[in-house]
Motif scaffolding. Structure first.
Motif, PDB file in Angstrom:
ATOM      1  N   GLU A  54      35.687  77.810  45.684  1.00 36.74           N
ATOM      2  CA  GLU A  54      35.038  79.030  46.183  1.00 36.74           C
ATOM      3  C   GLU A  54      33.865  79.488  45.319  1.00 36.74           C
ATOM      4  O   GLU A  54      33.357  80.598  45.495  1.00 36.74           O
ATOM      5  CB  GLU A  54      36.066  80.173  46.242  1.00 36.74           C
ATOM      6  CG  GLU A  54      37.266  79.880  47.108  1.00 36.74           C
ATOM      7  CD  GLU A  54      38.396  79.121  46.405  1.00 36.74           C
ATOM      8  OE1 GLU A  54      39.419  78.903  47.055  1.00 36.74           O
ATOM      9  OE2 GLU A  54      38.250  78.742  45.225  1.00 36.74           O
ATOM     10  N   THR A  56      30.658  80.751  43.589  1.00 37.00           N
ATOM     11  CA  THR A  56      29.361  81.312  43.961  1.00 37.00           C
ATOM     12  C   THR A  56      28.548  81.365  42.673  1.00 37.00           C
ATOM     13  O   THR A  56      28.997  81.927  41.662  1.00 37.00           O
ATOM     14  CB  THR A  56      29.472  82.685  44.646  1.00 37.00           C
ATOM     15  OG1 THR A  56      28.156  83.149  44.979  1.00 37.00           O
ATOM     16  CG2 THR A  56      30.183  83.719  43.815  1.00 37.00           C
ATOM     17  N   ASP A  66      26.624  77.501  46.518  1.00 43.75           N
ATOM     18  CA  ASP A  66      28.060  77.279  46.559  1.00 43.75           C
ATOM     19  C   ASP A  66      28.364  76.109  45.628  1.00 43.75           C
ATOM     20  O   ASP A  66      27.460  75.566  44.980  1.00 43.75           O
ATOM     21  CB  ASP A  66      28.548  77.030  47.990  1.00 43.75           C
ATOM     22  CG  ASP A  66      27.931  75.798  48.649  1.00 43.75           C
ATOM     23  OD1 ASP A  66      27.249  74.984  47.969  1.00 43.75           O
ATOM     24  OD2 ASP A  66      28.151  75.623  49.861  1.00 43.75           O
ATOM     25  N   LYS A  67      29.617  75.695  45.569  1.00 39.12           N
ATOM     26  CA  LYS A  67      30.005  74.634  44.644  1.00 39.12           C
ATOM     27  C   LYS A  67      29.265  73.328  44.939  1.00 39.12           C
ATOM     28  O   LYS A  67      28.788  72.660  44.024  1.00 39.12           O
ATOM     29  CB  LYS A  67      31.512  74.403  44.684  1.00 39.12           C
ATOM     30  CG  LYS A  67      31.986  73.346  43.695  1.00 39.12           C
ATOM     31  CD  LYS A  67      33.487  73.177  43.717  1.00 39.12           C
ATOM     32  CE  LYS A  67      33.941  72.117  42.731  1.00 39.12           C
ATOM     33  NZ  LYS A  67      35.393  71.967  42.715  1.00 39.12           N
ATOM     34  N   LEU A 135      34.764  80.821  38.867  1.00 37.37           N
ATOM     35  CA  LEU A 135      34.758  81.368  40.222  1.00 37.37           C
ATOM     36  C   LEU A 135      33.370  81.891  40.597  1.00 37.37           C
ATOM     37  O   LEU A 135      32.932  81.729  41.726  1.00 37.37           O
ATOM     38  CB  LEU A 135      35.785  82.494  40.333  1.00 37.37           C
ATOM     39  CG  LEU A 135      35.849  83.248  41.659  1.00 37.37           C
ATOM     40  CD1 LEU A 135      36.222  82.310  42.804  1.00 37.37           C
ATOM     41  CD2 LEU A 135      36.845  84.400  41.564  1.00 37.37           C
TER      42      LEU A 135
END
Length: 142
Positions: A54, A56, A66-67, A135
């Protein structure tokens, strides 16, 4: 004399306790070091291991990744860190979450173009199955 000695000992105990890192704070600091290493020498496996699905990842220019984009930009050399120095780092753990603030100074070679950057960075970590994972990240120019 005894009360002065007792006061000094109490002051020393409080000071040492406030400076000492908890085991989780130390583990988060180690995770930051792993992230730094992965950004300097990115591989699919080391980037995948340090970041949550997940993720950011916010850049100082407003770009949000995103990843998958974070990993692709490092793996392709579009984002290439040659040297990273982290200073003024603070770590705070709250349950299974943690945040880290530091100043990042770096030499870069993004898409083959040499450059430098200095950023104030906020990292948000979450403890997953005993491991600290990134995260969220947000940077602003200093």
């Amino acid at each position: 004399m005894k009360s002065l000695l007792l006061a000094c000992l109490l002051f020393l105990t409080v000071t040492v306790a406030s400076v000492a890192q908890t085991a989780d704070e130390k583990a988060v600091a180690v995770a930051v070091t792993k992230l730094k290493s992965a950004m300097l020498d990115p591989t699919k496996s080391n980037l995948n291991a340090i970041a949550m699905a997940e993720l950011t990842y916010g850049h100082s220019n407003g770009l949000i990744e995103d990843k998958a984009a974070f990993m692709e930009n490092l793996l392709s050399g579009k984002s290439d860190f040659v040297k990273i120095d982290l200073t003024d780092q603070t770590v705070k753990v709250a349950g299974n979450s943690a945040w880290v603030r530091h100043t990042l100074s770096a030499d870069t070679k993004n898409s083959g173009v040499p450059g430098t950057t200095k950023l104030s960075v906020l990292l948000v970590w979450q403890k997953v199955q005993g491991q600290w994972k990134l995260l969220a990240r947000q940077a602003v120019k200093v």
